[in-house]
Design a protein around this motif. Sequence first.
Motif, PDB file in Angstrom:
ATOM      1  N   ASN A 189     117.381 -54.267 -35.037  1.00 53.40           N
ATOM      2  CA  ASN A 189     116.445 -53.138 -34.917  1.00 53.40           C
ATOM      3  C   ASN A 189     115.930 -52.695 -36.279  1.00 53.40           C
ATOM      4  O   ASN A 189     114.994 -51.896 -36.370  1.00 53.40           O
ATOM      5  CB  ASN A 189     117.076 -51.955 -34.166  1.00 53.40           C
ATOM      6  CG  ASN A 189     118.422 -51.537 -34.739  1.00 53.40           C
ATOM      7  OD1 ASN A 189     118.726 -51.811 -35.911  1.00 53.40           O
ATOM      8  ND2 ASN A 189     119.235 -50.878 -33.925  1.00 53.40           N
ATOM      9  N   GLN A 190     116.547 -53.203 -37.341  1.00 51.20           N
ATOM     10  CA  GLN A 190     116.083 -52.925 -38.706  1.00 51.20           C
ATOM     11  C   GLN A 190     116.384 -54.142 -39.573  1.00 51.20           C
ATOM     12  O   GLN A 190     117.519 -54.591 -39.642  1.00 51.20           O
ATOM     13  CB  GLN A 190     116.788 -51.686 -39.271  1.00 51.20           C
ATOM     14  CG  GLN A 190     116.348 -51.305 -40.676  1.00 51.20           C
ATOM     15  CD  GLN A 190     117.047 -50.051 -41.177  1.00 51.20           C
ATOM     16  OE1 GLN A 190     117.518 -49.238 -40.385  1.00 51.20           O
ATOM     17  NE2 GLN A 190     117.131 -49.912 -42.490  1.00 51.20           N
ATOM     18  N   ASP A 191     115.374 -54.688 -40.231  1.00 52.95           N
ATOM     19  CA  ASP A 191     115.583 -55.905 -41.016  1.00 52.95           C
ATOM     20  C   ASP A 191     116.505 -55.640 -42.203  1.00 52.95           C
ATOM     21  O   ASP A 191     116.528 -54.534 -42.762  1.00 52.95           O
ATOM     22  CB  ASP A 191     114.242 -56.458 -41.522  1.00 52.95           C
ATOM     23  CG  ASP A 191     114.397 -57.840 -42.142  1.00 52.95           C
ATOM     24  OD1 ASP A 191     115.205 -58.633 -41.614  1.00 52.95           O
ATOM     25  OD2 ASP A 191     113.732 -58.117 -43.163  1.00 52.95           O
ATOM     26  N   MET A 192     117.277 -56.657 -42.566  1.00 54.10           N
ATOM     27  CA  MET A 192     118.187 -56.551 -43.707  1.00 54.10           C
ATOM     28  C   MET A 192     118.508 -57.934 -44.231  1.00 54.10           C
ATOM     29  O   MET A 192     118.251 -58.933 -43.558  1.00 54.10           O
ATOM     30  CB  MET A 192     119.478 -55.821 -43.316  1.00 54.10           C
ATOM     31  CG  MET A 192     120.285 -56.487 -42.217  1.00 54.10           C
ATOM     32  SD  MET A 192     121.783 -55.551 -41.756  1.00 54.10           S
ATOM     33  CE  MET A 192     121.076 -54.237 -40.754  1.00 54.10           C
ATOM     34  N   THR A 193     119.067 -58.006 -45.435  1.00 53.69           N
ATOM     35  CA  THR A 193     119.508 -59.272 -46.006  1.00 53.69           C
ATOM     36  C   THR A 193     120.883 -59.621 -45.441  1.00 53.69           C
ATOM     37  O   THR A 193     121.552 -58.781 -44.825  1.00 53.69           O
ATOM     38  CB  THR A 193     119.618 -59.186 -47.534  1.00 53.69           C
ATOM     39  OG1 THR A 193     120.666 -58.264 -47.867  1.00 53.69           O
ATOM     40  CG2 THR A 193     118.303 -58.715 -48.152  1.00 53.69           C
ATOM     41  N   ILE A 194     121.349 -60.830 -45.698  1.00 47.87           N
ATOM     42  CA  ILE A 194     122.662 -61.216 -45.196  1.00 47.87           C
ATOM     43  C   ILE A 194     123.772 -60.416 -45.884  1.00 47.87           C
ATOM     44  O   ILE A 194     124.805 -60.110 -45.273  1.00 47.87           O
ATOM     45  CB  ILE A 194     122.895 -62.740 -45.332  1.00 47.87           C
ATOM     46  CG1 ILE A 194     124.112 -63.170 -44.494  1.00 47.87           C
ATOM     47  CG2 ILE A 194     123.022 -63.162 -46.795  1.00 47.87           C
ATOM     48  CD1 ILE A 194     124.245 -64.659 -44.292  1.00 47.87           C
TER      49      ILE A 194
ATOM     50  N   GLN B  89     127.816 -56.086 -45.214  1.00 50.61           N
ATOM     51  CA  GLN B  89     128.334 -54.752 -45.515  1.00 50.61           C
ATOM     52  C   GLN B  89     128.302 -53.847 -44.286  1.00 50.61           C
ATOM     53  O   GLN B  89     129.237 -53.079 -44.039  1.00 50.61           O
ATOM     54  CB  GLN B  89     127.522 -54.112 -46.650  1.00 50.61           C
ATOM     55  CG  GLN B  89     128.087 -52.802 -47.169  1.00 50.61           C
ATOM     56  CD  GLN B  89     129.488 -52.955 -47.737  1.00 50.61           C
ATOM     57  OE1 GLN B  89     129.742 -53.840 -48.558  1.00 50.61           O
ATOM     58  NE2 GLN B  89     130.418 -52.100 -47.306  1.00 50.61           N
ATOM     59  N   THR B  90     127.246 -53.972 -43.484  1.00 52.55           N
ATOM     60  CA  THR B  90     127.142 -53.174 -42.258  1.00 52.55           C
ATOM     61  C   THR B  90     128.272 -53.531 -41.290  1.00 52.55           C
ATOM     62  O   THR B  90     128.888 -52.660 -40.666  1.00 52.55           O
ATOM     63  CB  THR B  90     125.776 -53.411 -41.579  1.00 52.55           C
ATOM     64  OG1 THR B  90     124.736 -53.077 -42.498  1.00 52.55           O
ATOM     65  CG2 THR B  90     125.626 -52.556 -40.327  1.00 52.55           C
TER      66      THR B  90
END
Length: 330
Positions: A191-196, A201-202
């Motif tokens: 639902n929200q783009d992010m790096t690997i 970390q998430t």
Amino acid sequence: MKFVDNEHHTDPRINLAIEEYLLKHLDVENESYLLFYINEPCVIAGKNQNMVEEIHVDKVQQKGIHTVRRLSGGGAVYQDLGNLNFSFITKDDGDSFLNFRRFTQPVIEALHQMGVEAELTGRNDIQVGEKKISGNAQFTTKGRMFSHGTLMFDVNLDDVADALHVKAEKFTSKSTKSVRSRVTNIRPLLNQDMTIEEFKQTLLDYIFRGEKEVSRYTLTEADWKVINQISKERYQNWEWNFGKSPKFNVHHAKRFPIGTIDVRLDVEKNMIKECKIFGDFFGMGDVTDVESVLRGVRYDKDAITEAVHDLDIQHYFGKITKEEFVQLVY
């Protein structure tokens, strides 16, 4: 639980050695551990698989892709820098081996929080709809175990198809006909783009939610000395990764609910001279025990039945009967 930082190593031969070290040398009686690692392009085969038959050898060699065998059973997986591996290392309480739900549930819950409708399916996969995003496997030894899995975050899916040679029977119960059409990446589903790294970390924050901070175990110089030794002796060793395939003139293979069991025999003058068992099943015991029992046995159903009489077949292969195994061998 403590998180172990692999210090950004991407060589699968090092990362698998870290995992083995944690399993065999740290105190799992009073503590459990979580390891994350990302590997450069590689094929990681299950312990009992025939490596040469699981990969497209020429393409893998041309691209310089590592080929490494792991300790756990299950099937071969392709990984690159877009894949995150997780591994829970803990004591084997007698109820956790083959309980994939226990170890994948926190990961699935974290994915839900990120907008990914993931669920555990089949033996050991995490899927979104009909698409696989994670495969999981386990290994147990001397009251210790790990449960580890892949998370296909942003993997080159064309390389997956190029590297892996997947047998047709893997798809007989599925609507898909190729490995490329059966897998997908997590990143487009968020639902929200992010790096690997942000994804890692998430995931870490979710698993350790409710704690003031993430408790960590830092690998020491002494730890690294043993890790590098394990890597050299096992994961950088051709004999471990490929091994020798004996000649055979009897070949029986069948796909059971617990996975494929592939038996190869060299039968001479009606006697089993050599035996090798391959497959993607999950067993607690080492199948070399079964191979040893069958060597020197007359190639006859009654003789084979007698030879395996005292063996706990399910200990080695999972839920199949002794009769089913004998039927397969003969």
